[in-house]
Design an enzyme around this catalytic site. Sequence first.
Site, PDB file in Angstrom:
ATOM      1  N   GLU A 171       0.877  -1.079  -0.075  1.00 37.00           N
ATOM      2  CA  GLU A 171      -0.255  -0.074   0.106  1.00 37.00           C
ATOM      3  C   GLU A 171       0.988   1.146   0.060  1.00 37.00           C
ATOM      4  O   GLU A 171       1.408   1.545   1.046  1.00 37.00           O
ATOM      5  CB  GLU A 171      -0.794  -0.132   1.356  1.00 37.00           C
ATOM      6  CG  GLU A 171      -2.114   1.032   1.319  1.00 37.00           C
ATOM      7  CD  GLU A 171      -1.937   2.215   1.457  1.00 37.00           C
ATOM      8  OE1 GLU A 171      -1.329   3.163   0.589  1.00 37.00           O
ATOM      9  OE2 GLU A 171      -1.766   2.571   2.763  1.00 37.00           O
TER      10      GLU A 171
ATOM     11  N   CYS B 233      -2.204   8.838   2.449  1.00 37.65           N
ATOM     12  CA  CYS B 233      -2.131   8.410   0.994  1.00 37.65           C
ATOM     13  C   CYS B 233      -3.342   8.598   0.222  1.00 37.65           C
ATOM     14  O   CYS B 233      -3.296   8.642  -1.008  1.00 37.65           O
ATOM     15  CB  CYS B 233      -1.757   6.960   0.893  1.00 37.65           C
ATOM     16  SG  CYS B 233      -2.611   5.885   2.259  1.00 37.65           S
TER      17      CYS B 233
END
Length: 455
Positions: free
Chosen positions: A232, A266
């Site tokens: 990720e 993010c």
Amino acid sequence: MSDYAVTNPATGELGKTYPTIGDAELADAIATADRAHSEWSRAATIEERAALVRRVGELHTERRDALAEIIGREMGKPIEQALGEVDFCAAIYEYYADNAATLLADEPISLSDGDGSAFVRRSSVGVILGIMPWNFPYYQVARFAGPNLVVGNTILLKHASQCPESAAAIQAIYDDAGFPGGAYTNIYATNDQIAGVIADPRVHGVSVTGSERAGAAVAEIAGRNLKKVVLELGGSDPFVLLSTDDLDGVVESAVAARLDNAGQSCNAAKRFVVAADLYESFVRKLTDALTAVEPGDPFSPDAEMGPLSSATAADRLEDQLRRAVAGGATLVGGTRDGNFVSPGVLTGVTPGNSAHLEEFFGPIAIVYRVDSEDEAVAVANDTPYGLGSYVFTTDPDQALRVADRIEAGMVFVNVVGADAAELPFGGVKRSGFGRELGRYATEEFVNRKMIRVGG
């Protein structure tokens, strides 16, 4: 000298340091985790593992104030946001405790030929290494460790070097919840040591949340050693506005989507792609709303935004803004005072500008004007990343049509801040691969064993 230390980004004050793990101690940690999988994990029932995970969530709730204060010191998270992160962790652990039996239930297979039966049974694979970042010190651990522990995998956890105090607090929670030694082990390891951990045959997979550079480095080592990886990584999520009957409400959502955690997320909205008829009004209202927010003391209950996480983070963002303006973009706001950077808006970013393809990890919004739905999709997809995205429109058919065309792992329609424990999290392209949260998190590091029984 230790690489692990707490440096308050709001004041620059150096707090407690933590010694890096020795090689012999690290070897013991791997052996203990492997033994815990062979002995405790294989003997414990799903219900027993779920009960321990549930207790981890309860302890997060019981210790929420102390936990929140720790990450305020470590990475400058405003206290109310820090409390919200702890609460979300409790919900994640509760979700996996509540649903462990269902998520891990045998899956029957309808046979095309022959007598008897067949089914898939899910079981653990062994020790899994987690490499976690600094921006959500508790949440990142919860979404990795929670599902893997109900599966029965055991965990080695390397946290970011600036978050050693929260790492220790999480270890204490797992110990106090009743997990046996080796089920969850925090390791203050160096990057060189981590390369050795990945290569160790007793470690069966790696999950990384972090930068592209870190993800690529870990994946390279894991690939050489035939280890599965979940990555990720970064994101430059588009916020596509095509129509609205409440522009003020959309702007409020845009601000919330951009400023959470000082923009250091993010999956924050970072690029705002706006229909031409709404562009001027949106830019004006967004600029007014963002520049009205003043970074402040993260321990103040009124703080909407704290400092960036470190001087390094502030330096990086300052350099990005300098290059963006040099490339012809217009910046309003975005001024720096120490590690505090005020929210700002960039317009006039063209495909040749460095800002067009970079991820801005801070409170800066880039706004694009588009003349059609097709152009909006093209701009949204013109990024090396593909984590999350947001679509705002009054046309439900258009919403799903655009959602289908956006190259991302997640699409939120007419809503922000709607993450939940049951919703899978992850991306495509350079944002990585694999999923966390929801049922998919229990499928990443698991042996889906097919069992065929004759008639």
